[in-house]
Motif scaffolding. Structure first.
Motif, short mmCIF file in Angstrom:
data_model
loop_
_atom_site.label_atom_id
_atom_site.label_comp_id
_atom_site.label_asym_id
_atom_site.label_seq_id
_atom_site.Cartn_x
_atom_site.Cartn_y
_atom_site.Cartn_z
N LEU A 202 33.05 50.91 46.18
CA LEU A 202 33.72 49.95 45.30
C LEU A 202 32.95 48.64 45.22
CD1 LEU A 202 37.43 50.58 46.40
CD2 LEU A 202 36.24 51.46 44.37
N PRO A 203 33.21 47.83 44.17
CA PRO A 203 32.54 46.52 44.05
C PRO A 203 32.78 45.65 45.28
CG PRO A 203 33.66 47.08 42.01
CD PRO A 203 34.06 48.13 43.01
N SER A 204 31.81 44.84 45.62
CA SER A 204 31.89 44.03 46.84
C SER A 204 31.57 42.57 46.54
CB SER A 204 30.90 44.58 47.88
OG SER A 204 29.58 44.58 47.35
N ARG A 205 31.65 41.74 47.55
CA ARG A 205 31.38 40.31 47.39
C ARG A 205 29.95 40.01 46.94
NH1 ARG A 205 34.50 37.34 52.46
NH2 ARG A 205 36.65 37.86 51.78
N PRO A 206 28.95 40.73 47.44
CA PRO A 206 27.59 40.46 46.93
C PRO A 206 27.47 40.63 45.42
CG PRO A 206 27.49 41.74 48.96
CD PRO A 206 28.94 41.66 48.58
N ASP A 207 28.24 41.53 44.83
CA ASP A 207 28.20 41.70 43.38
C ASP A 207 28.68 40.43 42.68
OD1 ASP A 207 27.37 44.34 43.68
OD2 ASP A 207 29.43 45.06 43.81
N LEU A 208 29.76 39.85 43.20
CA LEU A 208 30.29 38.61 42.62
C LEU A 208 29.32 37.46 42.82
CD1 LEU A 208 32.67 37.23 41.23
CD2 LEU A 208 33.68 36.83 43.49
N ALA A 209 28.69 37.42 44.00
CA ALA A 209 27.70 36.36 44.26
C ALA A 209 26.52 36.46 43.31
CB ALA A 209 27.24 36.44 45.71
N GLY B 11 29.48 50.57 38.57
CA GLY B 11 28.21 51.26 38.73
C GLY B 11 27.39 50.74 39.89
N GLY B 12 26.29 51.44 40.16
CA GLY B 12 25.46 51.08 41.30
C GLY B 12 24.26 50.23 40.98
N SER B 13 24.12 49.80 39.71
CA SER B 13 22.98 48.98 39.32
C SER B 13 23.47 47.67 38.72
CB SER B 13 22.13 49.72 38.28
OG SER B 13 21.15 48.87 37.72
N GLU C 211 26.48 54.51 41.37
CA GLU C 211 26.21 54.72 39.95
C GLU C 211 26.95 55.96 39.44
OE1 GLU C 211 25.10 53.92 36.29
OE2 GLU C 211 24.73 52.62 38.01
N LEU C 212 26.98 57.01 40.24
CA LEU C 212 27.74 58.20 39.85
C LEU C 212 29.23 57.89 39.75
CD1 LEU C 212 26.04 61.05 41.94
CD2 LEU C 212 25.76 60.54 39.51
N LEU C 213 29.75 57.08 40.67
CA LEU C 213 31.15 56.70 40.61
C LEU C 213 31.44 55.91 39.34
CD1 LEU C 213 33.97 56.46 41.96
CD2 LEU C 213 33.18 54.29 42.92
#
Length: 575
Positions: free
Chosen positions: A14-21, A74-76, A287-289
């Motif tokens: 699932l999305p995490s804090r680094p994604d938001l940062a 996604g994973g990218s 990315e598959l998720l």
């Protein structure tokens, strides 16, 4: 797997804090990149929706819904998802065989499969797809996309059928009977403007410029070209009304094909995005998720199955995107267009969209990369050509399977050639000249190098079975890199054949990892018989000499001389 492990696995995807940062670093740059990608994506989304047989509105719904969900989950950080030409190639025969609504069910089933693949950590296996298969696959897709646009580019109604070559031929026949030079000219102008413009100003989105110009000319000059037609001013309410449980069994095979293609193309696109940047690395399972959730949601809003889009992802990277905000912006801008500009979009000529996709197909062909792959090895050239032809003549999934099977067969052939059975001289330092002469006459040592598996085993048996005029054969096996059941059975067969001819077979240096497979087929027990397995070659040589002496072949042999430099007494024994 325990419930705690399952929860941990899901949480890791699932999305995490680094994604938001990442999003907060440079939002202005990401917003601009997303706007640029949306401008490029609009004609492609419309065109691929039309090509799939479900209409332009399906392409827009996919770009908005799937584009947003894949961007979030996604994973990218750089991937842009939506309808693609490769997916369209798979959808056309599904529409022809099962009807338009079956595409929604297939997309939903494929989405569930992708989520399961993500939970099983299947994303990492993408790295095993050979480059020639990917290049041939891309070349074949480009050809199919181009051929799919022929009816609209010629201004004729699309002939019935799901085989692109047959449909194209019938479209050309229709055009010959009643030529529509207006549509041909419009499509050709769009192609020329896009290709020439890309060389002149690569940063300018000439696809939208060409579409706008073609639409204006068609309206002002009252050209007789077919437009997209009415579009709904907004997305439909989510619904599962298309789902028919009784049809799930018959649609399983198409769903597997769609899921396989979505996984392959999305991971290829994400890997390409990583290669174009520094410090970016995608998570294949995430990315598959993301693609799975996107494909579960898109059909609910009337969208077609989606994948990561290589062309749009490349535009995203080149315009400076650094986070998921750019892909989200792309989806949001397209949503605004759906709600606010549907009447204007509906006037775009189909011939103009055909020109956009024809130019896209041409730009997909990387001539330099194809030349390099063709020059690499003959095997690479064969795999590339075969995959491309299979894509055109069959379908994408069969093409990839054929490419992988041929690549695997050629790889096995190359590996099998590395396996060698070499006769090696017995060490003269361990024996007098008289002993060596007798040993050379009666004892032969063979060293097996490389893998001993099904692809190389038959040749090994043929070579070993031809041994003649000897009484003892020593098999030095310390350099066998890998062995399967076929190799072990062939080894057992060779030992039995030599034994029936009265030749004693000794083995030395069997590795621990090979003992299980040898034991499973009974080969190890055969070698153990009467103590015919030894840890090192010198021990096997001594056993061979003892056997010959006992049998009366060696008599009055002088006492064996040893040397401090002999391999028998060295720190590293000869195996």
């Amino acid at each position: 797997m325990s419930a705690r492990m399952v929860r941990a696995r899901i949480t890791s995807l699932l999305p995490s804090r680094p994604d938001l940062a990442q999003i907060r670093r440079d939002p202005r740059r990401d917003l601009l990149a997303g706007l640029t990608v949306a401008i490029v994506a609009l004609p492609l989304a419309l065109g691929f929706g039309v090509s799939s047989g479900l209409g332009a509105e399906a392409g827009l719904a996919t770009a908005v819904v799937a584009g947003a969900l894949a961007a979030v989950f996604g994973g990218s950080n750089l991937q842009v998802s939506g309808p693609t030409g490769a997916m369209t190639v798979v959808l056309v025969p599904i529409v022809a065989q099962y009807g338009p609504t079956a595409v929604f069910t297939v997309g939903l089933m494929a989405g569930v499969m992708l989520v399961v693949l993500a939970l099983l950590r299947a994303g990492r296996y993408m790295q095993y797809v050979p480059a020639p298969v990917i290049e041939g696959f891309t070349l074949g897709i480009a050809g199919v996309i181009g051929l799919q646009q022929v009816p609209n580019a010629l201004g004729v109604s699309k002939p019935a059928g799901d085989k692109v070559l047959v449909v194209t031929w019938h479209a050309v026949e229709e055009f010959v009977k009643a030529p529509n030079w207006t549509a041909v000219t419009l499509a050709a102008c769009v192609v020329v403007l896009m290709l020439a413009g890309a060389r002149w100003r690569p940063t300018v989105p000439f696809s939208i410029v060409a579409v706008i110009a073609a639409t204006v000319v068609a309206q002002v000059a009252h050209l007789k070209v077919k437009p997209i037609g009415d579009l709904p001013a907004g997305l439909p309410a989510p619904s599962l009304s298309f789902l028919e449980p009784g049809s799930l069994g018959s649609l399983l095979t198409p769903a597997v094909a769609v899921a396989a293609l979505a996984a392959l193309e999305s991971l290829m696109s994400a890997a390409a995005a990583d290669a174009m940047t520094v410090g970016q690395r995608h998570d294949p399972d995430r990315e598959l998720l993301g693609q799975g959730l996107a494909n579960i949601a898109a059909p609910l809003f009337g969208g077609v199955p989606a994948t990561g889009a290589i062309a749009r992802t490349a535009v995203n990277v080149r315009t400076g995107a650094g986070s998921r905000l750019a892909a989200l912006t792309h989806a949001a801008v397209l949503a605004v267009i759906v709600f606010a500009a549907a009447p204007l979009v509906s006037k775009i000529p189909l011939a103009a969209l055909a020109g956009v996709l024809l130019a896209t197909a041409i730009r997909m062909v990387e001539v330099g990369s194809l030349k390099a792959m063709a020059r690499a090895t003959r095997s690479d050239a064969v795999i590339l050509a075969l995959t491309a032809v299979a894509t055109l003549a069959l379908d994408l999934v069969y093409a990839v399977i054929i490419g992988l099977v041929v690549a695997g067969a050629l790889a096995l052939r190359a590996v099998a050639k590395q396996a060698r059975l070499d006769q090696v001289p017995l060490d003269r330092a361990d024996h007098t000249a008289e002993e060596h002469a007798l040993l050379a006459e009666h004892i032969v040592a063979y060293r097996i190098d490389g893998p001993l598996f099904f692809a190389a085993a038959h040749r090994f048996l043929m070579e070993l079975a031809e041994v003649a005029d000897v009484r003892v054969v020593i098999l030095r096996m310390s350099r066998v890199s890998t062995m399967d059941a076929t190799g072990a059975l062939v080894l057992k067969d060779a030992v039995e054949k030599l034994t029936r001819r009265g030749i004693v077979v000794l083995a030395s240096g069997i590795r621990p990892g090979q003992r299980q497979v040898l034991d499973s087929v009974g080969a190890l027990e055969l070698l153990r018989h009467e103590g015919r397995e030894y840890a090192s070659t010198p021990e096997a040589i001594r056993a061979a000499r003892d056997h010959l002496e006992t049998a009366g072949f060696l008599s009055a042999v002088p006492a064996r001389k040893t040397s401090p430099k002999s391999p028998d007494t060295s720190e590293e024994p000869v195996l």
